[in-house]
Write an enzyme that holds these catalytic residues in place. Structure first.
Site, PDB file in Angstrom:
ATOM      1  CG  ASN A 102     -77.679 -26.607   8.689  1.00 58.66           C
ATOM      2  OD1 ASN A 102     -77.476 -26.262   7.530  1.00 58.66           O
ATOM      3  ND2 ASN A 102     -77.718 -25.756   9.700  1.00 58.66           N
ATOM      4  CB  VAL A 103     -76.455 -33.230   7.069  1.00 62.78           C
ATOM      5  CG1 VAL A 103     -77.251 -33.169   5.762  1.00 62.78           C
ATOM      6  CG2 VAL A 103     -75.050 -32.671   6.852  1.00 62.78           C
ATOM      7  CG  HIS A 119     -80.746 -30.780   2.051  1.00 68.47           C
ATOM      8  ND1 HIS A 119     -80.127 -29.578   1.833  1.00 68.47           N
ATOM      9  CD2 HIS A 119     -81.816 -30.796   1.205  1.00 68.47           C
ATOM     10  CE1 HIS A 119     -80.788 -28.888   0.898  1.00 68.47           C
ATOM     11  NE2 HIS A 119     -81.818 -29.603   0.530  1.00 68.47           N
ATOM     12  CB  CYS A 155     -75.659 -53.501   4.166  1.00 72.57           C
ATOM     13  SG  CYS A 155     -77.297 -53.991   4.679  1.00 72.57           S
ATOM     14  N   PRO A 222     -75.454 -12.298   7.189  1.00 76.95           N
ATOM     15  CG  PRO A 222     -73.326 -13.127   7.764  1.00 76.95           C
ATOM     16  CD  PRO A 222     -74.750 -13.537   7.546  1.00 76.95           C
TER      17      PRO A 222
HETATM   18  N1  APR Z   1     -74.769 -16.324  10.533  1.00 76.00           N
HETATM   19  C1  APR Z   1     -75.722 -16.286   9.580  1.00 76.00           C
HETATM   20  N2  APR Z   1     -75.484 -16.548   8.284  1.00 76.00           N
HETATM   21  C2  APR Z   1     -74.233 -16.856   7.939  1.00 76.00           C
HETATM   22  C3  APR Z   1     -73.172 -16.923   8.869  1.00 76.00           C
HETATM   23  C4  APR Z   1     -73.485 -16.629  10.235  1.00 76.00           C
HETATM   24  N3  APR Z   1     -72.556 -16.664  11.211  1.00 76.00           N
HETATM   25  N4  APR Z   1     -72.046 -17.265   8.212  1.00 76.00           N
HETATM   26  C5  APR Z   1     -72.380 -17.415   6.920  1.00 76.00           C
HETATM   27  N5  APR Z   1     -73.700 -17.163   6.749  1.00 76.00           N
HETATM   28  C6  APR Z   1     -74.504 -17.238   5.523  1.00 76.00           C
HETATM   29  C7  APR Z   1     -73.764 -16.964   4.235  1.00 76.00           C
HETATM   30  O1  APR Z   1     -73.757 -15.566   3.938  1.00 76.00           O
HETATM   31  C8  APR Z   1     -74.606 -17.762   3.235  1.00 76.00           C
HETATM   32  O2  APR Z   1     -75.650 -16.973   2.701  1.00 76.00           O
HETATM   33  O3  APR Z   1     -74.946 -18.571   5.433  1.00 76.00           O
HETATM   34  C9  APR Z   1     -75.201 -18.890   4.073  1.00 76.00           C
HETATM   35  C10 APR Z   1     -74.620 -20.261   3.820  1.00 76.00           C
HETATM   36  O4  APR Z   1     -74.915 -20.613   2.515  1.00 76.00           O
HETATM   37  P1  APR Z   1     -74.546 -22.044   1.917  1.00 76.00           P
HETATM   38  O5  APR Z   1     -73.134 -22.397   2.258  1.00 76.00           O
HETATM   39  O6  APR Z   1     -74.953 -21.993   0.489  1.00 76.00           O
HETATM   40  O7  APR Z   1     -75.446 -23.045   2.752  1.00 76.00           O
HETATM   41  P2  APR Z   1     -76.964 -23.437   2.596  1.00 76.00           P
HETATM   42  O8  APR Z   1     -77.787 -22.278   2.158  1.00 76.00           O
HETATM   43  O9  APR Z   1     -77.345 -24.144   3.834  1.00 76.00           O
HETATM   44  O10 APR Z   1     -76.900 -24.479   1.410  1.00 76.00           O
HETATM   45  C11 APR Z   1     -78.067 -25.172   1.077  1.00 76.00           C
HETATM   46  O11 APR Z   1     -76.999 -26.553  -0.467  1.00 76.00           O
HETATM   47  O12 APR Z   1     -75.152 -27.533  -1.097  1.00 76.00           O
HETATM   48  C12 APR Z   1     -76.368 -27.779  -0.584  1.00 76.00           C
HETATM   49  O13 APR Z   1     -77.114 -29.567   0.706  1.00 76.00           O
HETATM   50  C13 APR Z   1     -76.328 -28.413   0.793  1.00 76.00           C
HETATM   51  O14 APR Z   1     -77.838 -28.023   2.597  1.00 76.00           O
HETATM   52  C14 APR Z   1     -76.969 -27.397   1.677  1.00 76.00           C
HETATM   53  C15 APR Z   1     -77.758 -26.555   0.688  1.00 76.00           C
END
Ligand code: APR
Length: 256
Positions: A102-103, A119, A155, A222
């Site tokens: 997460n950013v 990231h 910059c 979930p």
């Molecule tokens: N609690 C737990 N998990 C959850 C919740 C919740 N309340 N709500 C959603 N999720 C889960 C979803 O089921 C999904 O599997 O969180 C996940 C989010 O997935 P992504 O949106 O793909 O996010 P992430 O895995 O962090 O993505 C990775 O991809 O696009 C790049 O740089 C971006 O850091 C990001 C990376």
């Protein structure tokens, strides 16, 4: 919520816990996950088309505006029970390392120090030409509406466009950060993988490597993911609810 007693025993006995997080951990703070439909005017855009050097070069106002809109959303929200339970856990295990995709800065605001941001961060922009860090004005970004067109600053040293301090698609992870994360995986005996779809590499390799090395991997999500077959425990549920309940099962109620 009931948990396997073996899982709780392993958590209580762990020497080095890694908490690997993705967008799902911030979802209960009101921050949409990366792959959720984007809201408002941004719903016509695909995040994967905005998060690239090419997009920034072609439309700096659009890309900068999108990140400022997200930074504003983060600044006006708060850490949720998942961030709080993780921070409380840090006081109970000998060593706890948070590695996040997460950013946002919600882990830090819950009280975790030394978060490894694979990231990058919304809060640490830098010059796209000379690489120097740029200091953002204090406070919540002053953008109109959805921030569809906001020119980035220049910059102070070389006049180049300032870009978000995040890792875009096609860019490598910062070497030192990735090195620290890999080092942590080598020494952890338990890893939580929370709220990540575990599909974006190389970050997604973390829980797979931990499992291969024999660490106990506890997944909180979930929805099923590719990690399900290798995780020691798959806990289906929202991060805030599940992490607060795990803390309670291991150490009793904690103060927020
Ligand atoms: N609690 C737990 N998990 C959850 C919740 C919740 N309340 N709500 C959603 N999720 C889960 C979803 O089921 C999904 O599997 O969180 C996940 C989010 O997935 P992504 O949106 O793909 O996010 P992430 O895995 O962090 O993505 C990775 O991809 O696009 C790049 O740089 C971006 O850091 C990001 C990376």
């Amino acid at each position: 919520m009931q948990f396997d007693t073996l899982m709780i025993a392993r958590l209580r006995a762990a020497r080095h816990v890694i908490v690997f997080t993705g967008a799902g951990v911030s979802q209960e703070s009101g921050i949409p996950t990366f792959r959720d439909a984007m809201t408002g005017l941004w719903s016509n855009f695909n995040p994967e088309d905005l998060a690239t050097v090419e997009a920034f070069t072609a439309h700096p106002d659009q890309v900068w505006g999108w990140y400022e809109w997200r930074r504003k959303a983060v600044m006006i929200t708060q850490p949720n029970p998942a961030h709080q339970a993780i921070a409380a856990m840090a006081a109970h295990v000998p060593k706890l390392t948070v590695v996040t995709q997460n950013v946002d800065d919600l882990h830090e605001r819950a009280g975790i120090q030394g978060v490894i941001h694979l990231h990058g961060s919304l809060h640490e922009p830098r010059c796209s030409d000379c690489g120097r860090q740029y200091e953002l004005p204090a406070g919540v970004p002053d953008i109109e509406g959805d921030g569809m067109h906001v020119m980035p600053p220049r910059c102070n040293h070389c006049g180049g466009w300032v870009r978000p301090g995040v890792v875009w698609f096609g860019e490598p992870l910062p070497g030192d950060t990735w090195g620290q994360a890999k080092e942590a995986v080598r020494s952890c005996d338990l890893m939580f993988s929370i709220g990540t779809s575990a599909v974006i590499y190389p970050a997604a390799v973390m829980p797979f490597e931990a499992a291969e090395r024999g660490a106990c991997v506890i997944q909180v999500n979930p929805m099923p993911t590719d990690l399900d077959p290798v995780a020691s425990f798959n806990l289906r549920g929202k991060a805030g609810e599940v992490m607060a309940a795990i803390f309670n099962a291991a150490w009793g109620p904690h103060e927020r």
